[in-house]
Structures are given as structure tokens and as C-alpha cells.
Design an enzyme around this catalytic site. Sequence first.
Site, PDB file in Angstrom:
ATOM      1  CG  HIS A 601      29.459  31.390  17.995  1.00 28.66           C
ATOM      2  ND1 HIS A 601      30.435  31.160  17.056  1.00 28.66           N
ATOM      3  CD2 HIS A 601      29.826  32.516  18.648  1.00 28.66           C
ATOM      4  CE1 HIS A 601      31.359  32.095  17.149  1.00 28.66           C
ATOM      5  NE2 HIS A 601      31.018  32.950  18.106  1.00 28.66           N
TER       6      HIS A 601
HETATM    7 ZN   LIG Z   1      31.679  34.878  18.657  1.00 25.94          ZN
END
Ligand SMILES: [Zn+2]
Length: 701
Positions: A601
Site C-alpha cells: 500500500h
Molecule cells: Zn503502511
Amino acid sequence: MDVQIEDSEKAKQIVVLLIGPPGSGKSTFCDSVMRSSHRPWSRICQDIINNGKAGSKAQCLKMAIDSLKEGKSVFIDRCNLDREQRSEFIKLSGLEVEVHAVVLELPAQVCISRSVKRTGHEGNLQGGRAAAVVNKMLQSKELPKLNEGFSRIMFCYNDADVENAVNTYSMLGPMDKLPSGCFGQKNSDTKSQLGIMKFFKKVNTLPGSSSNETTEATRKANEKTENSRVSPTKHGSADIVHTLAFPSISTADFQFDLEKASDIIVEKAEEFLPKLGTARLVLVDLSHGSKILSAVKAKASRKNIDSARFFTFVGDITKLHSEGGLQCNVIANAANWRLKPGGGGVNAAIFKAAGPDLEAATRARANTLLPGKAVVVPLPSTSPLQNAEGITHVIHVLGPNMNPNRPNYLNNDYTKGCKSLREAYTSLFEGFLSIVQDQSKFPKRSNPAAVPDSSENIEDDSERNKKFKGPQDMAVASNLESGSVEDTRDSGKKMSKGWSSWALALHSIAMHPEKHENVVLESSDDIVVINDQYPKARKHLLVLARQQSLDGLEDVRRENLQLLQEMHSVGLKWVEKFQNEDSSLIFRLGYHSVPSMRQLHLHVISQDFESDNLKNKKHWNSFTSSFFRDSVDVLEEVKSQGKANVESEDVLKGELRCNRCRSAHPNIPKLKTHVRSCRSQFPEHLLHNNLLLARPERLDE
Ligand SMILES: [Zn+2]
Ligand SMILES: [Zn+2]
């Protein structure tokens, strides 16, 4: 090959393959037909072919050919459960005979108890062995299909079906011919396939599009991708079918209503099976007379749930492999709230069988459990349960209690009770799903003959994750779904070694954004954008990669470059949007060297760090030290060297320094006070290559 057929105009002789495990009634079937039939039959029973003793398949074949030569029709009385076992006999159709199948699909329990009775041994051991044999056979069972070469197949699921089939063959005179085709089959396979297809259609319609309905156009488009999605994902360890064995939760000591419980079990199994790839769910109970097993079984079959992937099993949950022949890698424990051994029942049995290791491993994850929650505990490889039974994880589950003499008594409130029991199974199956997904992403690199050590992967993860602690029960993951997430990450004492469920939640969102509509801001085939659940600044988003095998920056390789670029440009787009709303915001896009949450992410974070969630040194340093790897640099490194550099977690222990002037501060409150008012320039190295994203006038302030 030279069987004499008297008249080819006449009806042919028949070879009937009985198909069913021991105890399914094959011999009885043959005897009943032969007792009243006008057609000459020969029963070829592999169990007694060798002068009353068991013989070989070849002996059966030879005797079948001999009988056919004598003008008899033939029953092949052996289990014939898989295609390969049947193929030699089907070839007899080359001798101008018809080959039929009669499938005795009786409940496993019926077969087991019959085969126990037949041997005259009622004892536990014999019962256990019979169960083992039957269950083992049923696992590898392949139902016959016409395209194997059968001209007729009859399915029998109960005594009435069997009687009907017996009559069909008994009444068959020497000149008669039965119609070809497949008769009596419950369409479970086809229907569950359809169910899966429907599910995937839903999945492919991602939220974020203007409409929730599946339009014809998108449906058609989705169909193209369906095949690849429906076909079982390439599980790393191809030879392992992930299997969760679980007891019925709350129905024993907690006295939960069996009818309601069985509805919920079936409902939850039906919901989770499509998400579980090829993995199996097995409801286990000790006793043959188990009411919950028969209720679940009946309901599951009414709903046409794939019985190869969801079934019931009679046996001791701690000895399923050694005594029952059922291979499970995960078992569920109907735990008590203290997660302690004892108390009797499944809980006592599992803690006893697993040894003290389980208690220690459990303690490392949680001290207590709330009703409706579950906690996944990787079993240490030293545990006898892993060695003898192949179990790698125990999932503790706590269900609702309807017993006035136990804690958290619900006073017969079944509205609450059912809700809680649903939650319990959801938590349990999600825990199992996380194991399945976790292990399916690791290609088996080692010698395929070696016993797959799935705990290895968990250990590996635990090393990575140690620095960031998360809550270990499923509370956060399920809260996430309901949209109400509390920050329990820093609640201190309950520390997780594996990926906590919060840490896994990202993975779950990335894989199933449609299930998390309330948190998903944007999604495409490759990425999902969500708000960080614990924003460390005024604006803090995560751009998740949806690719299965990318846990973090360390997994990134050159082939992921395009994905990284997309993540970056999606990040830029959101920065643009935020700055249109507030032009004073300054952003960085980057990755943590070692992620606290599974699934690659990209952090899109404003540089004010005004957030109550930013509580400690690790939080601060993970965004302001070299531990934070700017997306621009990562892209450059992956392009030039095939992977990104990652910084050691040691830098997280460094001093608290202002992200602008780099002055040091003794604690977080003092640092925050300083940062709020510091207007110094950002460090030199951030001022190039667009590492800092600010509206032009802002950086010169
Ligand atoms: Zn992170
Ligand atoms: Zn400063």
C-alpha cells in the site's frame, strides 16, 4: 475379446458397476436383484474373489470377461469410486455389452455404521477404522459421468432410491433394454457451479462505479474474466486442500438451539465457500447420533451446497487424520472467554492434544475473547497436533451462551444470540480465509516431496510484523466491515506476532473491495483507495495494490512497475483533489520499508501530522525518517535495479525530529507543539524530484 454374442439384434448383456464406499450396500443390492431376476447374473466381488478372500482388480476383470462369455450379465461389486478405478471395466463395452453405473450415495454415517456392524465389531477402534476407511474413500470420490463411457447411470441417495434401482434391474428380462442416460442425480455440482458464477459476477462489479446494478454490458465483460477467476487459484502447495474442521459452536455446553444453529452454519458455509477457492469446511462431531450433524447435512443438501467442499464428519476433532483419515490443516476450537484449557468438551480436548505450546501461542495473541469473535493461532511446529495430525492453525471461537450457569448468559434472547452466532462463524471463516489466502500466495519453492511447513510462512510474517503490534482478535476486522473502527492498535498488552486481523484487513479489502463499500473510496482492477483507519495526518489515504502476491515493498519487482506507476498516479490524483479543497496541504507519497499491514500500500499523507492517532515514536519515525520510502524513489529504483531499497526497522528507534527543521524533541507532545508552528523549509533531499507535493507558493513560506 472374442465374446460370442448370439444375436446382435437382441438386447445386450450388461455390466453394472456398483459405485459406493464400504457399507453403502453394494452386495445387498446385487443379492436382491439376483434373487428375483429372470436374467442370468454374475456378481463379481473383489472382497471374496480369491477363494473367499480379497483379490485384485485384474482378477475381477478376468472373471467379468469369463461371465460375459457365459452369457451372463455382470455386477462389479467393488467401490469403483474414482474414474481410474472404473476405466478398465468400462472398456468391457468394447465387447458389445452395455456398461451401467449404479451409484449408492448414501450418507457417510450410514455406510460407516453398516460397515462397523458387518464386521461385528462395535468397539470404538473398529468404528474409528471403519470411519477412517469410508471417509478416506469418499474424499477421493469422483461421481461417474456418461462421458466416461457409461450408457446408463442411476443415482441412489436413500433407501427408497435403492429399492427403486433394485426393482429396475430385477424386472429386467433377458431381452429387455433400459433407456440410456443419467437418472436420479441431484444436480448439486452444476448448481453450486452456477452459484459460484453468480458470485463472481457480483465480485466483478466493483463499487465506485455509478451504478450498483450489474448491467448486461458489464456482465458480458465480466464473463471474459470469469474463467480465470473461477478456476481454482494456483495454490502454492497444490497438494494441500485447505480444510477447516470445526465443531458446532455454542450448541453443546452453551445450549444454543440446534435448529437455529444449523440454519446459521449452513448459511455461513454457503456464504464463504465461494470465497474459499478449493478449500473445504467440515463440521465435526463425536457421535454418530449427532443431531446437529444430521440437521446441517439435510439443510446443506436441500440448498445444493457442494458436498465435496462442505460436509459433516463423525470423529474426534483432535484425531481426524490419524483416526478418521481426514486431512485438515486448520481446526476450530469452541473456546471459553478466558482462552484457557479445561472445562471439558472440544476446548479441553484440543488444548490437551496440542500440549502447552498452544496455550503459549494463544497467550501471545490474546488473553480473552468476546462472544462472536475468533482468534487465529498458528500452532508451533513442536505441537503434537501439528506433527501427528498436520494441523497448522487453531482458531479459537467464542459463541453466544444460552446456559444460565455460564458467563455472558443471554437469557434466551435469540435475536442477540443468532446475531452473535453469525458473527462467530463469520469471524471463524474469515480467519480461515486469511490462512488460505496467506498460504496460497507463497509458491512452494522447496522440494515438493517435503512436507509443506505452512507455519514457516507465518513465522516469516511474524518477523516482519513484530515492530507494529495489532489487535489479535477479529474485532477490528469485523468492525471495519460495519464501518466503525476503534483504534485498538496501541492498546498495549495484547500483542500480535503474526499478521493481526487489522493487518490482514487491508488484504481482505484489496481482494474483496465489494465487501467494504463503506470504506472504499475508489477501486479498479489493480488498486483500491481507502482512508487509513488511523490517519496520522489531516489527510491520509492508502492506495492498495490488488495483486495477490504483494505483501509489501520487499516483494516488489520490475514486473510490478506498471502497477507502482498506477498507484503513484492515483495517489497524485487524490493529492490534486485535496489541494483543490485546501491549497495549504503538502503531501508525500511513499511506502513503509517494512509494512505493518499486509498488502502493498502506498501512503498518501499530508505533512501536517495533525492527528491524535499519531501517538508514539514509531508512528512518527515511520513517516518522517528514511523508513518512509518516497514513491518517486521507489519507482526509480525498481526501474533501474529491479527492486526497491528498504530501510531497517532500527531507524524507527531514532530520535524524534521535526520533519522540517530536523530539530530533536524529547517526546511526542513537545514535538507536536513544535511541528504545529515550525515553518522552516523541508530538508534539502525532499525538495527535488517532486518528493514533496505542494502548490508552488507553499514550499517557499
Ligand atoms: Zn503502511
Ligand atoms: Zn521544525
